[in-house]
Design a protein around this motif. Structure first.
Motif, PDB file in Angstrom:
ATOM      1  N   ASP A  83      -7.285  15.607  -2.712  1.00 41.05           N
ATOM      2  CA  ASP A  83      -7.230  15.320  -4.150  1.00 41.05           C
ATOM      3  C   ASP A  83      -5.949  15.869  -4.768  1.00 41.05           C
ATOM      4  O   ASP A  83      -5.536  17.001  -4.471  1.00 41.05           O
ATOM      5  CB  ASP A  83      -8.444  15.923  -4.868  1.00 41.05           C
ATOM      6  CG  ASP A  83      -9.749  15.324  -4.378  1.00 41.05           C
ATOM      7  OD1 ASP A  83      -9.745  14.117  -4.049  1.00 41.05           O
ATOM      8  OD2 ASP A  83     -10.757  16.044  -4.319  1.00 41.05           O
ATOM      9  N   ILE A  84      -5.364  15.069  -5.656  1.00 44.72           N
ATOM     10  CA  ILE A  84      -4.127  15.458  -6.329  1.00 44.72           C
ATOM     11  C   ILE A  84      -4.472  16.328  -7.531  1.00 44.72           C
ATOM     12  O   ILE A  84      -5.186  15.903  -8.446  1.00 44.72           O
ATOM     13  CB  ILE A  84      -3.330  14.221  -6.777  1.00 44.72           C
ATOM     14  CG1 ILE A  84      -2.919  13.385  -5.558  1.00 44.72           C
ATOM     15  CG2 ILE A  84      -2.101  14.630  -7.582  1.00 44.72           C
ATOM     16  CD1 ILE A  84      -2.299  12.048  -5.919  1.00 44.72           C
ATOM     17  N   VAL A  85      -3.972  17.559  -7.523  1.00 42.98           N
ATOM     18  CA  VAL A  85      -4.136  18.468  -8.660  1.00 42.98           C
ATOM     19  C   VAL A  85      -3.016  18.244  -9.666  1.00 42.98           C
ATOM     20  O   VAL A  85      -3.227  18.214 -10.870  1.00 42.98           O
ATOM     21  CB  VAL A  85      -4.156  19.936  -8.185  1.00 42.98           C
ATOM     22  CG1 VAL A  85      -4.274  20.888  -9.379  1.00 42.98           C
ATOM     23  CG2 VAL A  85      -5.278  20.161  -7.193  1.00 42.98           C
ATOM     24  N   ASP A  86      -1.798  18.070  -9.148  1.00 40.33           N
ATOM     25  CA  ASP A  86      -0.649  17.792 -10.008  1.00 40.33           C
ATOM     26  C   ASP A  86       0.440  17.162  -9.152  1.00 40.33           C
ATOM     27  O   ASP A  86       0.356  17.147  -7.913  1.00 40.33           O
ATOM     28  CB  ASP A  86      -0.138  19.067 -10.676  1.00 40.33           C
ATOM     29  CG  ASP A  86       0.470  18.796 -12.047  1.00 40.33           C
ATOM     30  OD1 ASP A  86       0.887  17.642 -12.294  1.00 40.33           O
ATOM     31  OD2 ASP A  86       0.532  19.723 -12.877  1.00 40.33           O
ATOM     32  N   ALA A  87       1.457  16.625  -9.829  1.00 42.40           N
ATOM     33  CA  ALA A  87       2.576  15.973  -9.131  1.00 42.40           C
ATOM     34  C   ALA A  87       3.857  16.271  -9.886  1.00 42.40           C
ATOM     35  O   ALA A  87       3.863  16.374 -11.120  1.00 42.40           O
ATOM     36  CB  ALA A  87       2.341  14.461  -9.040  1.00 42.40           C
ATOM     37  N   ASP A 100       1.840  -2.065   0.349  1.00 40.89           N
ATOM     38  CA  ASP A 100       1.507  -0.657   0.120  1.00 40.89           C
ATOM     39  C   ASP A 100       0.031  -0.360   0.358  1.00 40.89           C
ATOM     40  O   ASP A 100      -0.322   0.744   0.777  1.00 40.89           O
ATOM     41  CB  ASP A 100       1.858  -0.265  -1.325  1.00 40.89           C
ATOM     42  CG  ASP A 100       3.351  -0.097  -1.538  1.00 40.89           C
ATOM     43  OD1 ASP A 100       4.067   0.111  -0.544  1.00 40.89           O
ATOM     44  OD2 ASP A 100       3.795  -0.189  -2.696  1.00 40.89           O
ATOM     45  N   VAL A 101      -0.830  -1.337   0.069  1.00 38.12           N
ATOM     46  CA  VAL A 101      -2.262  -1.088   0.209  1.00 38.12           C
ATOM     47  C   VAL A 101      -2.833  -1.694   1.489  1.00 38.12           C
ATOM     48  O   VAL A 101      -4.044  -1.796   1.628  1.00 38.12           O
ATOM     49  CB  VAL A 101      -3.046  -1.596  -1.022  1.00 38.12           C
ATOM     50  CG1 VAL A 101      -2.611  -0.842  -2.265  1.00 38.12           C
ATOM     51  CG2 VAL A 101      -2.875  -3.081  -1.221  1.00 38.12           C
ATOM     52  N   GLY A 102      -1.961  -2.131   2.401  1.00 38.95           N
ATOM     53  CA  GLY A 102      -2.435  -2.474   3.731  1.00 38.95           C
ATOM     54  C   GLY A 102      -2.267  -3.901   4.191  1.00 38.95           C
ATOM     55  O   GLY A 102      -2.614  -4.214   5.329  1.00 38.95           O
ATOM     56  N   GLN A 103      -1.741  -4.806   3.350  1.00 37.71           N
ATOM     57  CA  GLN A 103      -1.552  -6.198   3.761  1.00 37.71           C
ATOM     58  C   GLN A 103      -0.098  -6.427   4.156  1.00 37.71           C
ATOM     59  O   GLN A 103       0.798  -6.288   3.328  1.00 37.71           O
ATOM     60  CB  GLN A 103      -1.925  -7.153   2.627  1.00 37.71           C
ATOM     61  CG  GLN A 103      -3.413  -7.388   2.477  1.00 37.71           C
ATOM     62  CD  GLN A 103      -3.686  -8.507   1.495  1.00 37.71           C
ATOM     63  OE1 GLN A 103      -3.474  -8.357   0.302  1.00 37.71           O
ATOM     64  NE2 GLN A 103      -4.148  -9.634   1.990  1.00 37.71           N
ATOM     65  N   LEU A 104       0.133  -6.829   5.377  1.00 42.40           N
ATOM     66  CA  LEU A 104       1.508  -6.988   5.850  1.00 42.40           C
ATOM     67  C   LEU A 104       2.049  -8.392   5.624  1.00 42.40           C
ATOM     68  O   LEU A 104       3.235  -8.569   5.330  1.00 42.40           O
ATOM     69  CB  LEU A 104       1.579  -6.650   7.343  1.00 42.40           C
ATOM     70  CG  LEU A 104       2.990  -6.571   7.949  1.00 42.40           C
ATOM     71  CD1 LEU A 104       3.827  -5.524   7.227  1.00 42.40           C
ATOM     72  CD2 LEU A 104       2.908  -6.242   9.433  1.00 42.40           C
ATOM     73  N   SER A 105       1.202  -9.421   5.705  1.00 39.43           N
ATOM     74  CA  SER A 105       1.691 -10.801   5.663  1.00 39.43           C
ATOM     75  C   SER A 105       2.322 -11.214   4.329  1.00 39.43           C
ATOM     76  O   SER A 105       3.364 -11.869   4.323  1.00 39.43           O
ATOM     77  CB  SER A 105       0.560 -11.778   6.011  1.00 39.43           C
ATOM     78  OG  SER A 105       0.053 -11.512   7.289  1.00 39.43           O
ATOM     79  N   VAL A 158      -4.221  11.045  -2.264  1.00 41.86           N
ATOM     80  CA  VAL A 158      -2.855  10.701  -1.857  1.00 41.86           C
ATOM     81  C   VAL A 158      -2.739   9.202  -1.628  1.00 41.86           C
ATOM     82  O   VAL A 158      -1.737   8.571  -2.001  1.00 41.86           O
ATOM     83  CB  VAL A 158      -2.454  11.477  -0.576  1.00 41.86           C
ATOM     84  CG1 VAL A 158      -1.053  11.082  -0.130  1.00 41.86           C
ATOM     85  CG2 VAL A 158      -2.525  12.981  -0.814  1.00 41.86           C
ATOM     86  N   ALA A 159      -3.767   8.604  -1.002  1.00 38.77           N
ATOM     87  CA  ALA A 159      -3.735   7.152  -0.776  1.00 38.77           C
ATOM     88  C   ALA A 159      -3.700   6.399  -2.101  1.00 38.77           C
ATOM     89  O   ALA A 159      -3.021   5.366  -2.225  1.00 38.77           O
ATOM     90  CB  ALA A 159      -4.956   6.734   0.046  1.00 38.77           C
ATOM     91  N   ASP A 160      -4.420   6.905  -3.103  1.00 41.14           N
ATOM     92  CA  ASP A 160      -4.398   6.256  -4.418  1.00 41.14           C
ATOM     93  C   ASP A 160      -3.019   6.320  -5.059  1.00 41.14           C
ATOM     94  O   ASP A 160      -2.635   5.427  -5.816  1.00 41.14           O
ATOM     95  CB  ASP A 160      -5.421   6.909  -5.352  1.00 41.14           C
ATOM     96  CG  ASP A 160      -6.861   6.669  -4.913  1.00 41.14           C
ATOM     97  OD1 ASP A 160      -7.111   5.628  -4.280  1.00 41.14           O
ATOM     98  OD2 ASP A 160      -7.722   7.533  -5.186  1.00 41.14           O
ATOM     99  N   LEU A 161      -2.279   7.401  -4.786  1.00 41.38           N
ATOM    100  CA  LEU A 161      -0.944   7.533  -5.380  1.00 41.38           C
ATOM    101  C   LEU A 161      -0.053   6.359  -4.990  1.00 41.38           C
ATOM    102  O   LEU A 161       0.718   5.851  -5.812  1.00 41.38           O
ATOM    103  CB  LEU A 161      -0.298   8.852  -4.936  1.00 41.38           C
ATOM    104  CG  LEU A 161       1.156   9.042  -5.406  1.00 41.38           C
ATOM    105  CD1 LEU A 161       1.226   9.197  -6.921  1.00 41.38           C
ATOM    106  CD2 LEU A 161       1.799  10.236  -4.714  1.00 41.38           C
ATOM    107  N   LEU A 162      -0.164   5.906  -3.741  1.00 40.81           N
ATOM    108  CA  LEU A 162       0.666   4.782  -3.304  1.00 40.81           C
ATOM    109  C   LEU A 162       0.258   3.498  -4.029  1.00 40.81           C
ATOM    110  O   LEU A 162       1.108   2.647  -4.314  1.00 40.81           O
ATOM    111  CB  LEU A 162       0.557   4.598  -1.787  1.00 40.81           C
ATOM    112  CG  LEU A 162       1.101   5.773  -0.956  1.00 40.81           C
ATOM    113  CD1 LEU A 162       1.040   5.453   0.519  1.00 40.81           C
ATOM    114  CD2 LEU A 162       2.517   6.124  -1.369  1.00 40.81           C
TER     115      LEU A 162
END
Length: 581
Positions: A223-227, A311-316, A562-566
């Motif tokens: 979980d992201i506390v801060d950035a 970014d969320v997993g689709q390459l095509s 972290v995955a959500d940040l992308l």
């Protein structure tokens, strides 16, 4: 409306608190004393009728070399400029605070607008002006070890004005030490009552950051506390370069700021120049400009669409969409001769008329593209994984968006139907029929929905340009249009001399100041230009949409993973050169 806000300010604070300045862009402009600025801004945001809820821009001017004080302009050593926007009034307001002394100071307004944080840091970095009460006043674009403040007039503009670069061991050690991240220097704690935090460095060579961007994450598990966004790696001094280029030769530099927006950067700059010079652009030139801007809007959105899916997993999708972008570049190249950076708009119009056969290329694309968008809807927007990664992620409300200076698709995804092409038309956009797409939830998915529908609306505008392209000149005959039309140079020696001077030195733009604001691919893009009656601008300010958007990353990332940040970064659609300039 302009008179009403000036009258309201003078009635509330007195005439001495709001001294009016006449500007070339006719924007209401007031000089406010430094000790009154916080009260005036608080009043304008919260208390005045039809308030100015958005801090559109905050910048400064080194006035020490300015020689053309006129029209209510008051000469100081420095001036800090606040540009506010009221949605209810559909109008801007410019406030200026004059400062004296070598390194002056001014109260911070970060408690009024959170968006002021980065803007004040930028002014400190570039000019050395301090803001009392700022939560973290440190450099933002330049390295912490940099000597001097680049936008001050005494700072060198060229490498040839400096001594040869030498990399001593001591300098290497100092630079390496400065790169160390110490959480305490950013107001972050290393542990909470029950756990130790981890600090994760993402970038500046991470594919998810879409360029040279570094983000330091404070994590509690996943979980992201801060950035902490670390920008400036792509800073090239675009505003400083504007001071040493002629009004004409600066045009190619604008292409490289939002480098996916192409000629749209030219348009934002040239609209401000043309206001200063009093140039009326012919109708045909306006329509040509609109058509090419909308092509670049689609091209930019296609890059965003494909890389967001990636970014969320689709390459095509990225391969399909870049192929469609190539089709657009084929049209751009046929018209302009260039692709990503065609540098094709000119003061007063465009470089050349449309070539034979342009209409056939445009017509083919208009027929080809809609089925592709429907195909991408099924491939990406209806994909269960894509929805799981974007729906309900990176949410902000309309009030938060306005507070942080969010514009463009990010603002419309919160439900506000606001597009500068409709609300404050420029370059003839008032003559076109198109809709302004909106969404309701303000999350990553809705920001995607808005951009996709924008591509369809851009196609509508392009089709209208195709069907109703007017006859006439592609460039103004105004004497300050650059370069003048070549065919007239052989009429007499005076015209030939005029052409030679305008090409070699560039036009002499009348003294004054003007600002433009367009609906660019990523939000509101504007140029604030000041002329002292010379062949070069005295001050060039580039207000880009990506800068305030990136500032919001810590606020909308806390509590996500972290995955959500992308997903949040991909859905934001920024360009690093647009942030750093």
């Amino acid at each position: 409306m302009n008179e009403s806000i000036i009258a309201a300010l003078q009635a509330r604070f007195g005439e001495q608190t709001c001294k009016v300045q006449v500007t070339r862009d006719a924007m209401p402009t007031c000089w406010v004393p430094a000790d009154k600025i916080v009260a005036v801004l608080q009043y304008l945001k919260s208390d005045v009728n039809m308030p100015y809820r958005m801090l559109y821009d905050l910048t400064a001017i080194d006035e020490r070399a300015y020689k053309r004080a006129q029209n209510g302009h008051i000469h100081f050593d420095f001036a800090v400029v606040y540009n506010l926007f009221s949605f209810e009034r559909n109008d801007f307001l410019r406030l200026k605070v004059g400062l004296r002394g070598e390194y002056p100071n001014l109260p911070s307004i970060t408690h009024i607008w959170p968006a002021a944080n980065w803007y004040e840091r930028e002014v400190y970095d570039m000019f050395g002006i301090r803001f009392d009460g700022h939560p973290l006043l440190k450099r933002i674009l330049m390295p912490t070890t940099w000597q001097g403040h680049p936008l001050r007039k005494e700072h060198p503009a060229r490498a040839t004005e400096m001594g040869p670069f030498r990399l001593f061991d001591e300098k290497v050690d100092r630079e390496q030490e400065a790169l160390q991240f110490r959480p305490e220097e950013w107001g972050l704690k290393r542990q909470s009552d029950d756990s130790d935090f981890m600090f994760l460095n993402i970038g500046p060579q991470h594919p998810g950051t879409h360029g040279v961007l570094r983000i330091i994450l404070q994590l509690d598990g996943e979980d992201i506390v801060d950035a902490v966004p670390d920008i400036g790696f792509h800073h090239r001094g675009a505003e400083k370069m504007g001071e040493r280029q002629s009004w004409h030769t600066y045009i190619p530099y604008t292409d490289r700021i939002d480098y996916l927006g192409g000629v749209m950067n030219n348009l934002a700059y040239l609209l401000a120049v043309e206001k200063l010079a009093g140039i009326e652009v012919p109708l045909r030139a306006q329509v040509i400009r609109v058509m090419l801007c909308e092509f670049f809007r689609i091209a930019s959105h296609l890059v965003w669409y494909g890389t967001f899916a990636q970014d969320v997993g689709q390459l095509s999708p990225v391969f399909y969409m870049f192929t469609d972008r190539e089709r657009i570049f084929e049209i751009i190249e046929a018209v302009c001769g260039g692709r990503m950076h065609p540098n094709w708009f000119r003061i007063g119009g465009v470089a050349q008329d449309l070539p034979n056969g342009w209409d056939k290329l445009v017509r083919e694309f208009i027929k080809y593209f809609p089925p592709k968008l429907r195909e991408y809807d099924k491939m990406v927007m209806q994909n269960a994984i894509f929805k799981a990664r974007t729906v309900g992620i990176g949410i902000y409300t309309l009030e938060e968006a306005i507070d942080w200076g969010v514009t463009g698709p990010g603002l419309r995804a919160c439900g506000l139907e606001w597009d500068m092409r409709k609300m404050r038309p420029y370059s003839g956009y008032e003559n076109f029929a198109f809709e302004v797409p909106t969404a309701a939830n303000g999350d990553c998915y809705d920001r995607a929905l808005v951009r996709i529908e924008e591509m369809r609306q851009s196609l509508r505008i392009i089709e209208q340009c195709l069907e109703h392209m007017p006859a006439g000149d592609f460039k103004s005959h105004h004497p300050l249009a650059t370069p003048p039309v070549k065919q007239y140079t052989m009429h007499d020696i005076e015209t030939l001399i005029h052409h030679f001077l305008n090409v070699s030195w560039g036009p002499v733009i009348p003294a004054g100041e003007a600002m433009s604001c367009i609906e660019a691919t990523k939000g509101w893009n504007g140029y604030y230009l000041i002329s002292d009656g010379n062949t070069s601008p005295y001050r060039v300010r580039v207000r880009t949409p990506s800068f305030p958007h990136m500032q919001m990353i810590p606020y909308i990332s806390r509590g996500y993973t972290v995955a959500d940040l992308l997903s949040i970064l991909g859905g934001m659609d920024y360009v690093l050169a647009d942030i750093d300039r």
